[in-house]
Design an enzyme around this catalytic site. Structure first.
Site, mmCIF file in Angstrom:
data_model
loop_
_atom_site.group_PDB
_atom_site.id
_atom_site.type_symbol
_atom_site.label_atom_id
_atom_site.label_comp_id
_atom_site.label_asym_id
_atom_site.label_seq_id
_atom_site.Cartn_x
_atom_site.Cartn_y
_atom_site.Cartn_z
ATOM 1 N N GLY A 222 0.774 -1.241 0.000
ATOM 2 C CA GLY A 222 0.000 0.000 0.000
ATOM 3 C C GLY A 222 0.800 1.282 0.000
ATOM 4 O O GLY A 222 0.209 2.357 0.100
ATOM 5 N N ARG A 302 -7.232 1.848 -15.065
ATOM 6 C CA ARG A 302 -7.193 2.627 -13.816
ATOM 7 C C ARG A 302 -7.906 3.989 -13.911
ATOM 8 O O ARG A 302 -8.655 4.342 -13.013
ATOM 9 C CB ARG A 302 -5.748 2.818 -13.343
ATOM 10 N N TYR A 306 -10.870 3.892 -11.267
ATOM 11 C CA TYR A 306 -10.619 4.585 -9.985
ATOM 12 C C TYR A 306 -10.506 6.102 -10.159
ATOM 13 O O TYR A 306 -10.044 6.772 -9.240
ATOM 14 C CB TYR A 306 -9.293 4.112 -9.369
ATOM 15 N N CYS A 332 -15.344 1.355 -27.632
ATOM 16 C CA CYS A 332 -16.678 1.848 -27.919
ATOM 17 C C CYS A 332 -17.456 2.182 -26.652
ATOM 18 O O CYS A 332 -18.574 1.694 -26.460
ATOM 19 C CB CYS A 332 -17.427 0.846 -28.770
ATOM 20 N N GLU A 333 -16.862 2.869 -25.769
ATOM 21 C CA GLU A 333 -17.545 3.542 -24.676
ATOM 22 C C GLU A 333 -16.566 4.593 -24.177
ATOM 23 O O GLU A 333 -15.405 4.596 -24.589
ATOM 24 C CB GLU A 333 -18.005 2.593 -23.580
HETATM 25 N N1 LLP Z 1 -1.017 -7.116 -0.105
HETATM 26 C C1 LLP Z 1 -2.342 -7.363 -0.234
HETATM 27 C C2 LLP Z 1 -2.977 -8.346 0.639
HETATM 28 C C3 LLP Z 1 -3.081 -6.676 -1.202
HETATM 29 O O1 LLP Z 1 -4.387 -6.911 -1.331
HETATM 30 C C4 LLP Z 1 -2.433 -5.744 -2.051
HETATM 31 C C5 LLP Z 1 -3.169 -5.030 -3.093
HETATM 32 C C6 LLP Z 1 -1.052 -5.525 -1.881
HETATM 33 C C7 LLP Z 1 -0.377 -6.233 -0.892
HETATM 34 C C8 LLP Z 1 -0.257 -4.554 -2.738
HETATM 35 O O2 LLP Z 1 -0.730 -3.263 -2.650
HETATM 36 P P1 LLP Z 1 0.097 -2.073 -3.352
HETATM 37 O O3 LLP Z 1 1.462 -2.002 -2.674
HETATM 38 O O4 LLP Z 1 0.247 -2.414 -4.783
HETATM 39 O O5 LLP Z 1 -0.706 -0.850 -3.143
HETATM 40 N N2 LLP Z 1 -5.768 -2.198 -8.757
HETATM 41 C C9 LLP Z 1 -5.650 -1.143 -7.776
HETATM 42 C C10 LLP Z 1 -4.894 -1.567 -6.546
HETATM 43 C C11 LLP Z 1 -5.527 -2.759 -5.879
HETATM 44 C C12 LLP Z 1 -4.675 -3.298 -4.790
HETATM 45 C C13 LLP Z 1 -5.189 -4.617 -4.334
HETATM 46 N N3 LLP Z 1 -4.417 -5.178 -3.301
HETATM 47 C C14 LLP Z 1 -4.984 0.073 -8.444
HETATM 48 O O6 LLP Z 1 -4.649 -0.017 -9.614
HETATM 49 O O7 LLP Z 1 -4.841 1.116 -7.801
#
Ligand code: LLP
Length: 402
Positions: A222, A302, A306, A332-333
């Site tokens: 995160g 993305r 989001y 097409c959207e």
């Molecule tokens: N650990 C767990 C249990 C997770 O669910 C995730 C991400 C991570 C680690 C890694 O998180 P990061 O460091 O990448 O923020 N598709 C979305 C992000 C979804 C994240 C889902 N889980 C986007 O493009 O912003």
């Protein structure tokens, strides 16, 4: 140059392999990993790359090569990680809402496992008892993350076992004699404020006395990355310092010397990646000039999913006069990548590069509108290597009963 890929390299890759094209820069991944290991050098810390961000096998191999571990969110990601050469002890499977059979497969593979439901915890206990150390994903009831769609630790979230159900966890652990080695949280993505992690740790520290065999505190991923050019990433040095203080000052945690685990996805691979597209059509509608590119929400979802911001640059006309454009896809959207962006003059045929496309870019792509998925290229030591071929017609027909 470490950490930086040049526009000339992006243009050369686009000329050689065509567009749309995902281009990743190996040395940037290493630079990000080293930032983390340097920041946390004073504490026993292990990083598991959250492979859901980008699973190309060549990226996984590179991550393994630079010494990073890997975190998986499905049994197939576990299989890809093993296929890429990670030994099982460097693989973590943080499961969510999955069938117990996947957990059995993960045990057979010998990887670390975090369980996120009472139901699977009980099944695990009944089947494996004390024989296989396991982690529990706790929902700490903390609101965190860049937006609600990527927040996972709050009270309405499906993820983890609510911390308020500690009595139920304890009951299962006791009657099935489970070996709880890890307590895990992941509260969201795009978290800039180190205090969010501190809050999470405080929730976990309360639980320590309930799990005497505990060895690992896993704080998930995160960390924020700068999508806007004027943003800053999470200050990992400050984060490391705050976390160390938390551990050192805690009466129980300080003495037990827990291992600290993280699961960064974006932090490792977001900035290394670019989606290079070609301008297909310019449309001057008076109020707005649309620049349509040969990619769309099928390749980079993305912005649509989001409202995410991706910096867009006209790499083929860097000296062109600046003016405003709305950059749209060919789906097409409505698939607007950016409205009223100031870009160097855009001409049909120019190459536009989307920054921060490494994480959750290709990985979330689809064949919507029966368009081909892009090719992927890895630039390493200055050399561009094709790591995934562009789809062809056969790929669209593959698996269909004809
Ligand atoms: N650990 C767990 C249990 C997770 O669910 C995730 C991400 C991570 C680690 C890694 O998180 P990061 O460091 O990448 O923020 N598709 C979305 C992000 C979804 C994240 C889902 N889980 C986007 O493009 O912003």
């Amino acid at each position: 140059m470490p950490g930086k890929i040049t526009n000339d390299q992006l243009i050369a890759a686009a000329n050689e392999f065509g567009t749309p094209l995902y281009v990743y820069h190996a040395e940037k991944i290493k630079e990000q990993y080293q930032k983390l290991t340097t920041a946390f050098a004073k504490q026993d810390t292990t990083f598991f790359y959250a492979s859901k961000a980008l699973t190309n096998i060549n990226i996984l191999r590179y991550i393994n090569e630079i010494g990073c571990n890997v975190d998986c969110s499905s049994i197939n990601e576990v299989k890809l990680a093993l296929h890429a050469g990670f030994p099982p002890e460097k693989v973590l499977y943080t499961s969510n809402g999955i069938d117990f059979s996947e957990i059995e497969e993960a045990v057979a593979a010998g990887v670390h496992i975090n369980i996120d439901s009472l139901s699977n915890l009980e099944k695990f206990g009944k089947k494996f008892g004390h024989s296989y150390p396991v982690g529990i994903r706790i929902r700490p009831n903390i609101m965190a993350g860049g937006n609600i769609k990527i927040s996972t630790g709050h009270e309405g979230s499906k993820f983890g076992i609510p911390v308020t159900q500690l009595d139920k966890i304890e009951e299962i652990v006791k009657h099935t004699n489970l070996f709880i080695r890890t307590l895990h949280i992941h509260t969201g993505s795009d978290i800039k404020d180190p205090d969010v992690f501190v809050k999470g740790i405080e929730v976990l520290f309360e639980l320590i006395p309930h799990f005497p065999e505990l060895e690992v505190i896993d704080l998930g991923g995160g960390f924020k990355v700068p999508y806007h050019t004027d943003e800053k990433e999470t200050d990992v040095n400050l984060l490391a310092q705050k976390i160390k203080e938390c551990f050192d000052n805690h009466p129980v945690a300080g003495n037990k010397k827990f291992k600290l685990w993280f699961e960064p996805g974006k932090f490792l691979v977001s900035a290394c990646g670019f989606l290079v597209s070609k301008v297909t059509v310019l449309k001057d509608n008076g109020a707005t000039v649309f620049a349509a590119v040969n990619t769309g929400l099928n390749h980079l979802i993305r912005p649509m999913m989001y409202d995410a911001y991706h910096h867009i640059e006209n790499i083929s006309n860097p000296a062109g006069e600046k003016r405003l454009y709305t950059i749209t896809g060919n789906i097409c959207e409505t698939d607007t990548f950016g409205s009223d962006r100031e870009l160097n003059e855009v001409r049909e045929g120019d190459l536009l590069a989307f920054h921060n496309a490494g994480a959750y870019g290709f990985e979330m792509s689809s064949n919507y509108n029966a368009r081909f998925k892009p090719a992927e290229v890895l630039v390493r030591d200055g050399k561009a290597q094709l790591i995934r071929k562009r789809d062809q017609m056969e790929d669209l027909l593959k698996n269909q009963i004809i």
